[in-house]
Write a protein that holds these residues in place. Structure first.
Motif, mmCIF file in Angstrom:
data_model
loop_
_atom_site.group_PDB
_atom_site.id
_atom_site.type_symbol
_atom_site.label_atom_id
_atom_site.label_comp_id
_atom_site.label_asym_id
_atom_site.label_seq_id
_atom_site.Cartn_x
_atom_site.Cartn_y
_atom_site.Cartn_z
ATOM 1 N N GLU A 48 -5.912 -4.840 -8.253
ATOM 2 C CA GLU A 48 -4.647 -5.495 -8.568
ATOM 3 C C GLU A 48 -3.583 -4.480 -8.988
ATOM 4 O O GLU A 48 -2.406 -4.617 -8.625
ATOM 5 C CB GLU A 48 -4.851 -6.546 -9.671
ATOM 6 N N GLN A 49 -3.981 -3.480 -9.729
ATOM 7 C CA GLN A 49 -3.023 -2.464 -10.154
ATOM 8 C C GLN A 49 -2.495 -1.656 -8.980
ATOM 9 O O GLN A 49 -1.295 -1.348 -8.917
ATOM 10 C CB GLN A 49 -3.681 -1.541 -11.190
ATOM 11 N N LEU A 50 -3.360 -1.305 -8.042
ATOM 12 C CA LEU A 50 -2.961 -0.461 -6.923
ATOM 13 C C LEU A 50 -2.129 -1.208 -5.890
ATOM 14 O O LEU A 50 -1.344 -0.583 -5.172
ATOM 15 C CB LEU A 50 -4.193 0.147 -6.248
ATOM 16 N N VAL A 85 0.845 -1.200 0.000
ATOM 17 C CA VAL A 85 0.000 0.000 0.000
ATOM 18 C C VAL A 85 0.875 1.243 0.000
ATOM 19 O O VAL A 85 1.803 1.358 0.807
ATOM 20 C CB VAL A 85 -0.941 0.029 1.234
ATOM 21 N N ASP A 86 0.589 2.178 -0.892
ATOM 22 C CA ASP A 86 1.321 3.437 -0.944
ATOM 23 C C ASP A 86 0.369 4.531 -1.429
ATOM 24 O O ASP A 86 -0.022 4.565 -2.592
ATOM 25 C CB ASP A 86 2.521 3.322 -1.882
ATOM 26 N N GLY A 87 -0.015 5.414 -0.518
ATOM 27 C CA GLY A 87 -0.830 6.561 -0.880
ATOM 28 C C GLY A 87 -2.321 6.330 -0.854
ATOM 29 O O GLY A 87 -3.076 7.147 -1.388
ATOM 30 N N PHE A 88 -2.767 5.243 -0.217
ATOM 31 C CA PHE A 88 -4.192 4.931 -0.202
ATOM 32 C C PHE A 88 -4.662 4.552 1.199
ATOM 33 O O PHE A 88 -3.906 4.053 2.020
ATOM 34 C CB PHE A 88 -4.513 3.775 -1.157
ATOM 35 N N GLY A 89 -5.950 4.811 1.427
ATOM 36 C CA GLY A 89 -6.607 4.289 2.606
ATOM 37 C C GLY A 89 -7.114 2.891 2.316
ATOM 38 O O GLY A 89 -7.473 2.570 1.180
ATOM 39 N N VAL A 90 -7.137 2.033 3.339
ATOM 40 C CA VAL A 90 -7.585 0.653 3.204
ATOM 41 C C VAL A 90 -8.611 0.362 4.294
ATOM 42 O O VAL A 90 -8.382 0.654 5.473
ATOM 43 C CB VAL A 90 -6.420 -0.349 3.334
ATOM 44 N N SER A 91 -9.732 -0.217 3.896
ATOM 45 C CA SER A 91 -10.765 -0.575 4.862
ATOM 46 C C SER A 91 -11.394 -1.903 4.481
ATOM 47 O O SER A 91 -11.637 -2.166 3.303
ATOM 48 C CB SER A 91 -11.860 0.491 4.921
ATOM 49 N N THR A 92 -11.646 -2.730 5.493
ATOM 50 C CA THR A 92 -12.389 -3.969 5.287
ATOM 51 C C THR A 92 -13.614 -3.970 6.185
ATOM 52 O O THR A 92 -13.511 -3.702 7.383
ATOM 53 C CB THR A 92 -11.536 -5.205 5.612
ATOM 54 N N SER A 93 -14.768 -4.246 5.600
ATOM 55 C CA SER A 93 -15.999 -4.450 6.360
ATOM 56 C C SER A 93 -16.415 -5.899 6.200
ATOM 57 O O SER A 93 -16.339 -6.457 5.111
ATOM 58 C CB SER A 93 -17.119 -3.525 5.864
ATOM 59 N N GLY A 94 -16.849 -6.516 7.296
ATOM 60 C CA GLY A 94 -17.250 -7.915 7.237
ATOM 61 C C GLY A 94 -18.358 -8.233 8.215
ATOM 62 O O GLY A 94 -18.647 -7.461 9.128
ATOM 63 N N ASP A 95 -18.971 -9.393 8.016
ATOM 64 C CA ASP A 95 -20.099 -9.801 8.860
ATOM 65 C C ASP A 95 -19.731 -10.950 9.793
ATOM 66 O O ASP A 95 -20.601 -11.595 10.363
ATOM 67 C CB ASP A 95 -21.291 -10.219 7.986
ATOM 68 N N TYR A 96 -18.451 -11.209 9.977
ATOM 69 C CA TYR A 96 -18.016 -12.455 10.589
ATOM 70 C C TYR A 96 -17.660 -12.358 12.069
ATOM 71 O O TYR A 96 -17.337 -13.366 12.684
ATOM 72 C CB TYR A 96 -16.815 -13.029 9.819
ATOM 73 N N ARG A 97 -17.693 -11.180 12.667
ATOM 74 C CA ARG A 97 -17.341 -11.060 14.066
ATOM 75 C C ARG A 97 -18.523 -10.673 14.958
ATOM 76 O O ARG A 97 -18.533 -10.999 16.132
ATOM 77 C CB ARG A 97 -16.224 -10.020 14.222
#
Length: 337
Positions: free
Chosen positions: A330-332, A234-246
Motif C-alpha cells: 500500500e505504501q509503494l 508505479v515509480d521505480g519498481f518492477g511489478v510481476s503477477t503469477s497466477g494459476d488461472y490461465r
C-alpha cells in the motif's frame, strides 16, 4: 523467447494526458517470447527517437531468446539441458546470473521454487516437450523427481555444471530479467521516465509529461475474460503477477495448475489464485511472485511479511475472489502528488 509461457499481470498502461513542446511520450512494441512487449518513454531533446531505440531493444530480446529459450533447440540453455549427468558447459554471464538468482530463491523457499522443474512440467503436460496433459503415473513421477533439484547445479568459473541429468527452465524469471536489461539500457541513454513491459512483467520509473504517474492494472484471475482488479501507481519498481488461472487442467473435479511445487513434484492445489509483487528489480519481482504462489496463502503471506516484500494476494473463496495486500504494498503504490 519463442513460446515461453508466463503467469503474469495484465498491464493497463496509462496514456499521455498532455505535454510541453520540449518533450513527448513515445511508444513502440511487438512480438516476443510467444507474447508481446511494450515500451513507453518520455523523450526529451538529446534522447533517442523510437527509430533508434527500437533496434536496441529488439537486440536485447533476441539475445535473451538465443540464450534462455527452452522452445528452441539451439539456445544456450537447451544445449546445456541436452548434456548428461556429470557434465559442464561454458555459459554466458546472464545465464549464470539467473542460475545464482534461482539458487537464492530455492534456498529461501526451502526448495519450493526451483529452476530445474522442466522434467516435471513435461510430465504433467505443461513443459516444452510435453506430450499430453494428464496426471502422471507414480513411478514416472518418482523417476522425474530424481532429475529435479537446484543442488545438482554448480557454477565453476564461466561453466555451468550438473551432477544429475537436470534441465533448467528460466520461465519464472527470464521475463523479469529482460525488463531489467531494457530498463538499464534506457537509463544508459539518458531516459529516466519510462514504462517497460515484456510478456506482462514490467518496470516503471518517473512520470509522464503531464506529471501523472504510470498506472498499471492488476488482472482479476478469471478464466473467461480479462478484468482489472485494481489500478496502482508505479515509480521505480518492477511489478510481476503469477497466477494459476490461465494454464491448468481439471480431472475428477480437481484443478491442476501449471505452477509446480518442486518439493512435492506436483501442481499447487491451494486457494491462492494469484500473487502480485513489487520489488526494486523486475527480476526479483518475477521470481518472488512465483515463489509466493507456490508457498500458498498462509506460508507465502508469512514469508512476505517476514522479508518485507510488497504483495497483493487474490484468493478463491467459493465462486468468488477475495484480496489481501500488506502495508508495504500500500505504501509503494499510493499515488503521490
Amino acid at each position: 523467447m519463442g513460446g515461453l509461457r508466463y503467469a503474469v499481470v495484465g498491464a493497463v498502461l496509462g496514456m499521455l494526458g498532455g505535454c510541453g513542446a520540449s518533450e513527448s511520450l513515445e511508444a513502440f512494441g511487438g512480438q516476443t517470447m510467444g507474447s508481446t512487449y511494450s515500451i513507453k518513454y518520455v523523450r526529451n531533446p538529446g534522447t533517442p527517437a523510437t527509430s533508434d531505440l527500437q533496434p536496441q531493444v529488439q537486440s536485447i530480446l533476441g539475445e535473451v531468446d538465443r540464450q534462455m529459450s527452452t522452445y528452441r533447440s539451439d539456445s544456450d540453455i537447451e544445449h546445456f539441458n541436452d548434456l548428461p549427468a556429470n557434465s559442464c558447459r561454458p555459459m554466458p554471464e546472464p545465464i549464470l546470473h539467473l542460475v545464482r538468482t534461482g539458487e537464492q530463491l530455492s534456498q529461501a523457499s526451502g526448495g519450493a521454487f526451483d529452476l530445474t522443474v522442466e522434467p516435471l512440467l513435461n510430465l504433467w503436460g505443461f513443459g516444452p516437450q510435453a506430450r499430453e496433459i494428464k496426471i502422471p503415473e507414480p513411478m514416472a513421477l518418482a523417476q522425474a523427481r530424481l532429475r529435479v533439484g537446484h543442488q545438482h547445479l554448480r557454477i565453476a568459473g564461466s561453466q555451468l555444471c550438473k551432477d544429475a541429468a537436470v534441465q533448467v527452465d528460466f520461465n519464472s524469471i527470464a521475463a523479469g530479467h529482460t525488463v531489467d536489461r531494457i530498463a538499464e539500457r534506457l537509463e544508459q541513454l539518458g531516459i529516466d521516465r519510462y514504462l517497460v513491459e515484456v510478456t506482462g512483467e514490467l518496470k516503471a520509473a518517473g512520470r509522464k509529461p503531464d506529471g501523472a504517474p504510470w498506472r498499471v492494472g492488476l488482472e482479476e484471475p478469471r478464466d473467461d475474460q480479462q478484468v482489472a482488479e485494481r489500478i496502482i501507481a508505479v515509480d521505480g519498481f518492477g511489478v510481476s503477477t503469477s497466477g494459476d488461472y490461465r494454464n491448468y487442467f481439471q480431472q475428477d473435479g480437481r484443478r491442476y495448475s501449471h505452477t509446480l511445487d518442486a518439493r512435492s513434484g506436483a501442481p499447487i492445489t491451494h486457494q491462492l489464485a494469484s500473487v502480485t509483487v513489487l520489488a526494486p528489480s523486475a527480476l526479483m519481482a518475477d521470481g518472488l511472485s512465483t515463489l509466493l504462489l507456490v508457498l500458498g496463502p498462509e506460508e507465502g503471506w508469512n514469508y512476505a511479511e517476514e522479508h518485507r516484500i510488497a504483495v497483493f494476494f487474490v484468493m478463491r473463496e467459493g465462486s468468488a475472489f477475495v484480496t489481501r495486500s500488506n502495508k508495504v504494498f500500500e505504501q509503494l503504490t499510493a499515488a503521490k502528488p
